[in-house]
Design an enzyme around this catalytic site. Structure first.
Site, PDB file in Angstrom:
ATOM      1  N   HIS A  71       0.865  -1.189   0.000  1.00  0.00           N
ATOM      2  CA  HIS A  71       0.000   0.000   0.000  1.00  0.00           C
ATOM      3  C   HIS A  71       0.896   1.232   0.000  1.00  0.00           C
ATOM      4  O   HIS A  71       1.374   1.674   1.048  1.00  0.00           O
ATOM      5  CB  HIS A  71      -0.923  -0.009   1.226  1.00  0.00           C
ATOM      6  CG  HIS A  71      -1.944  -1.096   1.207  1.00  0.00           C
ATOM      7  ND1 HIS A  71      -3.239  -0.899   0.753  1.00  0.00           N
ATOM      8  CD2 HIS A  71      -1.861  -2.401   1.544  1.00  0.00           C
ATOM      9  CE1 HIS A  71      -3.904  -2.040   0.844  1.00  0.00           C
ATOM     10  NE2 HIS A  71      -3.090  -2.961   1.321  1.00  0.00           N
ATOM     11  N   TYR A  96      -7.503  -2.110  11.303  1.00  0.00           N
ATOM     12  CA  TYR A  96      -6.608  -2.855  12.194  1.00  0.00           C
ATOM     13  C   TYR A  96      -5.276  -2.146  12.422  1.00  0.00           C
ATOM     14  O   TYR A  96      -4.524  -2.512  13.330  1.00  0.00           O
ATOM     15  CB  TYR A  96      -6.367  -4.274  11.671  1.00  0.00           C
ATOM     16  CG  TYR A  96      -5.673  -4.370  10.325  1.00  0.00           C
ATOM     17  CD1 TYR A  96      -4.315  -4.107  10.178  1.00  0.00           C
ATOM     18  CD2 TYR A  96      -6.384  -4.752   9.195  1.00  0.00           C
ATOM     19  CE1 TYR A  96      -3.678  -4.202   8.957  1.00  0.00           C
ATOM     20  CE2 TYR A  96      -5.762  -4.864   7.960  1.00  0.00           C
ATOM     21  CZ  TYR A  96      -4.406  -4.584   7.854  1.00  0.00           C
ATOM     22  OH  TYR A  96      -3.786  -4.683   6.636  1.00  0.00           O
ATOM     23  N   SER A 239     -11.212  -5.002   4.664  1.00  0.00           N
ATOM     24  CA  SER A 239     -11.360  -3.631   4.147  1.00  0.00           C
ATOM     25  C   SER A 239     -12.675  -3.503   3.380  1.00  0.00           C
ATOM     26  O   SER A 239     -13.562  -4.343   3.496  1.00  0.00           O
ATOM     27  CB  SER A 239     -10.179  -3.291   3.218  1.00  0.00           C
ATOM     28  OG  SER A 239     -10.236  -4.082   2.032  1.00  0.00           O
ATOM     29  N   ASN A 262      -6.022 -16.264  -1.699  1.00  0.00           N
ATOM     30  CA  ASN A 262      -5.737 -17.501  -0.957  1.00  0.00           C
ATOM     31  C   ASN A 262      -7.059 -18.183  -0.652  1.00  0.00           C
ATOM     32  O   ASN A 262      -8.130 -17.534  -0.685  1.00  0.00           O
ATOM     33  CB  ASN A 262      -4.973 -17.212   0.340  1.00  0.00           C
ATOM     34  CG  ASN A 262      -5.774 -16.339   1.299  1.00  0.00           C
ATOM     35  OD1 ASN A 262      -5.849 -15.111   1.137  1.00  0.00           O
ATOM     36  ND2 ASN A 262      -6.379 -16.957   2.297  1.00  0.00           N
TER      37      ASN A 262
END
Length: 325
Positions: A71, A96, A239, A262
């Site tokens: 990011h 978080y 998010s 994943n």
């Protein structure tokens, strides 16, 4: 740069003043805002080289700064398809990381006051639906916050609603509906465009489904993953949903994509007294537990391999939906 004594409206106005004072006129009213999730920063490379303006988040009043790899933390203004003014968030700040929900969703407020019509959000997510493979793309048509009770990991999954507290009347109503959150016309464009650009023999698939928002930063336990799947979630991530809520509160159209990076582990953890485990050494036991374990590195790698398809898809959708306006 955030002052707690300023309202969300006043903070947003300060950010807008900073941006509009330095942006060229051709880029001051972007039609589309695109949020680039983990591993998807290449989306910002689809804008034309000129005119193009970049800002570090740190330079924009009150803008939240990400601390997670993948990011970059920059805002990019430019033209898509040579004619559609757009703004890209290259990376996002997460709840978080210690941010408040107001901070996490602040960029969406800024987009609203810039005159943006539509927000396109992307993220990396774990696949819960067994029909989803790593590298597939899911188009969101519903989502949820999770507030589970013990014995599941209460702090890891709980979220705080982004509209909690006094309502920002300048942006929207106190009780906005979310049953229409995901724009149907834009989703129709996505499916049409996918058929045009992705060969039928390609293994990557486009799905529509439900995204479960969890607080993070830990990846989900096996029990949590099974619970989320039983509740109807197809993917899970940390998010996007808060941004969607604030976008709809602000009257913006929403289109959102998850890249499956994943596959969440749904199988129960083996019991320690299982007979088949008794003759295995420590390395073999560890390999059993680590099978399917998610890592941030694989999230970023899956983003890199899917980046070109995502770039082509988003660019063509924007040009098709806005290029003739």
């Amino acid at each position: 740069m955030t002052r707690s004594d300023l309202s969300i409206w006043d903070q947003t106005q300060e950010a807008i003043t900073f941006l509009t004072d330095s942006l060229p006129e051709s880029l001051q009213k972007p039609q589309v805002a695109i949020v680039c999730g983990s591993g998807l920063s290449g989306l910002a490379d689809t804008v034309q080289a000129d005119p193009r303006v970049e800002y570090d988040y740190a330079s924009i009043p009150h803008f939240p700064r990400p601390t997670v790899s993948g990011h970059a933390g920059k805002l990019v203004f430019g033209l898509l398809g040579q004619k559609v003014p757009a703004v890209f968030m290259v990376g996002r700040a997460h709840y978080y990381e210690g941010n408040s929900m107001d901070q996490v969703t602040f960029p969406i407020r800024v987009f609203k006051l810039l005159g943006v019509d539509t927000v396109i959000l992307t993220n990396a997510a774990g696949g819960l639906n067994p029909d989803y493979n790593v590298g597939d793309i899911m188009l969101l048509n519903d989502a949820s916050f999770l507030f589970p009770r013990k014995p599941l990991n209460e702090t890891g999954l709980a979220g705080v609603h982004p509209l909690r507290g006094p309502n920002a009347e300048e942006f929207g109503v106190r009780f906005p509906p979310l049953s229409d959150a995901y724009d149907l016309d834009l989703r129709r464009h996505v499916h049409q465009t996918w058929k045009e650009i992705i060969p039928s023999q390609k293994t990557r698939k486009l799905h529509e489904g439900v995204y479960a928002f969890v607080g993070g930063p830990t990846y989900e336990t096996r029990a949590e993953s099974r619970m989320l799947r039983m509740l109807g979630a197809d993917v899970v991530g940390m998010s996007t949903v808060p941004e969607i809520v604030v976008a709809r509160h602000s009257g913006l159209r929403v289109l959102a994509f998850s890249l499956v990076t994943n596959n969440a582990v749904l199988d129960p953890v083996p019991r320690g007294d299982e007979q088949l485990l008794q003759d295995k050494d420590a390395g073999e036991l560890n390999a059993i537990l680590e099978k399917g374990k998610a890592t941030h590195e694989e999230v970023l790698e899956a983003g890199r391999t899917a980046a070109l398809d995502m770039q082509q898809l988003v660019t063509k959708i924007v040009v098709k939906a806005f290029g003739h306006q």
